[in-house]
Write a protein that holds these residues in place. Structure first.
Motif, short mmCIF file in Angstrom:
data_model
loop_
_atom_site.label_atom_id
_atom_site.label_comp_id
_atom_site.label_asym_id
_atom_site.label_seq_id
_atom_site.Cartn_x
_atom_site.Cartn_y
_atom_site.Cartn_z
N SER A 1 0.82 -1.22 0.00
CA SER A 1 0.00 0.00 0.00
C SER A 1 0.85 1.26 0.00
O SER A 1 1.99 1.27 0.43
CB SER A 1 -0.94 0.01 1.21
N ALA A 2 0.25 2.31 -0.49
CA ALA A 2 0.90 3.61 -0.49
C ALA A 2 0.00 4.59 0.26
O ALA A 2 -1.17 4.32 0.49
CB ALA A 2 1.09 4.11 -1.93
N SER A 3 0.55 5.72 0.64
CA SER A 3 -0.26 6.78 1.22
C SER A 3 -1.09 7.40 0.12
O SER A 3 -0.82 7.21 -1.07
CB SER A 3 0.62 7.83 1.86
N TYR A 4 -2.09 8.18 0.50
CA TYR A 4 -2.97 8.78 -0.49
C TYR A 4 -3.51 10.11 0.03
O TYR A 4 -3.33 10.46 1.20
CB TYR A 4 -4.12 7.83 -0.86
N ALA A 5 -4.15 10.86 -0.84
CA ALA A 5 -4.78 12.15 -0.52
C ALA A 5 -3.82 13.13 0.16
O ALA A 5 -4.12 13.65 1.24
CB ALA A 5 -6.03 11.93 0.34
N PRO A 6 -2.67 13.42 -0.44
CA PRO A 6 -1.74 14.36 0.19
C PRO A 6 -2.30 15.79 0.18
O PRO A 6 -3.03 16.17 -0.73
CB PRO A 6 -0.50 14.26 -0.69
N LYS A 7 -1.93 16.54 1.21
CA LYS A 7 -2.30 17.96 1.33
C LYS A 7 -1.05 18.74 1.67
O LYS A 7 -0.42 18.50 2.70
CB LYS A 7 -3.37 18.13 2.40
N ASN A 8 -0.69 19.66 0.79
CA ASN A 8 0.51 20.47 0.99
C ASN A 8 0.12 21.79 1.66
O ASN A 8 -0.24 22.74 1.00
CB ASN A 8 1.20 20.74 -0.36
N LEU A 9 0.22 21.82 2.96
CA LEU A 9 -0.12 23.03 3.72
C LEU A 9 1.13 23.80 4.09
O LEU A 9 1.17 24.49 5.12
CB LEU A 9 -0.92 22.63 4.98
N THR B 1 6.42 24.35 -2.92
CA THR B 1 5.85 23.33 -3.79
C THR B 1 6.35 21.96 -3.34
O THR B 1 7.53 21.79 -3.05
CB THR B 1 6.26 23.59 -5.25
N ALA B 2 5.43 21.00 -3.27
CA ALA B 2 5.77 19.62 -2.90
C ALA B 2 5.61 18.75 -4.14
O ALA B 2 4.57 18.77 -4.79
CB ALA B 2 4.86 19.12 -1.80
N THR B 3 6.64 18.00 -4.47
CA THR B 3 6.56 17.04 -5.56
C THR B 3 6.49 15.66 -4.93
O THR B 3 7.40 15.26 -4.21
CB THR B 3 7.76 17.15 -6.51
N VAL B 4 5.37 14.96 -5.16
CA VAL B 4 5.15 13.65 -4.58
C VAL B 4 5.41 12.58 -5.63
O VAL B 4 5.16 12.78 -6.81
CB VAL B 4 3.73 13.52 -3.99
N PHE B 5 5.91 11.44 -5.17
CA PHE B 5 6.27 10.33 -6.05
C PHE B 5 5.55 9.06 -5.61
O PHE B 5 5.37 8.83 -4.41
CB PHE B 5 7.78 10.08 -6.00
N TYR C 1 3.82 13.99 -9.08
CA TYR C 1 2.83 15.06 -9.20
C TYR C 1 3.27 16.21 -8.31
O TYR C 1 3.73 15.99 -7.18
CB TYR C 1 1.46 14.54 -8.76
N SER C 2 3.13 17.44 -8.80
CA SER C 2 3.50 18.62 -8.01
C SER C 2 2.26 19.25 -7.38
O SER C 2 1.24 19.44 -8.05
CB SER C 2 4.20 19.66 -8.89
N LEU C 3 2.38 19.54 -6.10
CA LEU C 3 1.31 20.22 -5.36
C LEU C 3 1.80 21.61 -4.95
O LEU C 3 2.78 21.72 -4.23
CB LEU C 3 0.95 19.43 -4.09
N ARG C 4 1.11 22.63 -5.42
CA ARG C 4 1.50 23.99 -5.05
C ARG C 4 1.17 24.21 -3.57
O ARG C 4 0.41 23.46 -2.98
CB ARG C 4 0.81 25.00 -5.94
N ALA D 1 -2.35 23.36 -1.64
CA ALA D 1 -3.17 22.47 -2.46
C ALA D 1 -3.25 21.06 -1.87
O ALA D 1 -2.37 20.62 -1.15
CB ALA D 1 -2.60 22.39 -3.87
N GLY D 2 -4.31 20.38 -2.23
CA GLY D 2 -4.49 19.00 -1.83
C GLY D 2 -4.89 18.18 -3.05
O GLY D 2 -5.21 18.72 -4.10
#
Length: 114
Positions: free
Chosen positions: A67-75, A79-83, A94-97, A100-101
């Motif tokens: 399993s992987a984590s899901y539904a990231p929220k960048n508070l 900028t967060a780049t998730v892999f 995917y990049s989250l400004r 953003a979530g």
């Protein structure tokens, strides 16, 4: 004259010390994510003020190998780049400004902040 030169040298050294960048900067804020525990329960994890430019494997993500984590929220303010893969590798990212979530469909195992 020597005192004047010593003062000028000390002032120059101080200016150099102040001009050199400090230690690694951090994104200010919190990065949140959801994941399933080994017992199948939903849980929420977070990373506070993460270091910028360093790959962070998400705790809890893929601990069972599937399993992987899901539904990231960048508070955070960066900028967060998730892999999808650990170690911030692979073609799936995917990049989250800031602020953003993403939906539960976005699976993540690692993140790096700009």
């Amino acid at each position: 004259m020597r005192l004047h030169s010593a003062v000028a040298a000390a002032a120059g050294a101080l200016m150099l010390v102040l001009a050199v960048p400090g230690s690694a900067s951090a994104a200010v804020g919190q990065f949140r994510y959801s994941y399933k525990t080994a017992d199948g329960y939903d849980a929420v994890g977070f990373i506070n003020n993460p270091e910028s430019g360093r790959c962070i494997d998400i705790r809890g993500a893929g601990s069972d190998g599937t399993s992987a984590s899901y539904a990231p929220k960048n508070l955070t303010d960066s900028t967060a780049t998730v892999f999808l893969e650990a170690g911030c590798t692979g073609a799936a990212f995917y990049s989250l400004r800031p602020g953003a979530g993403a939906s539960e469909r976005l699976l993540v195992r690692s993140v790096v902040f700009s």
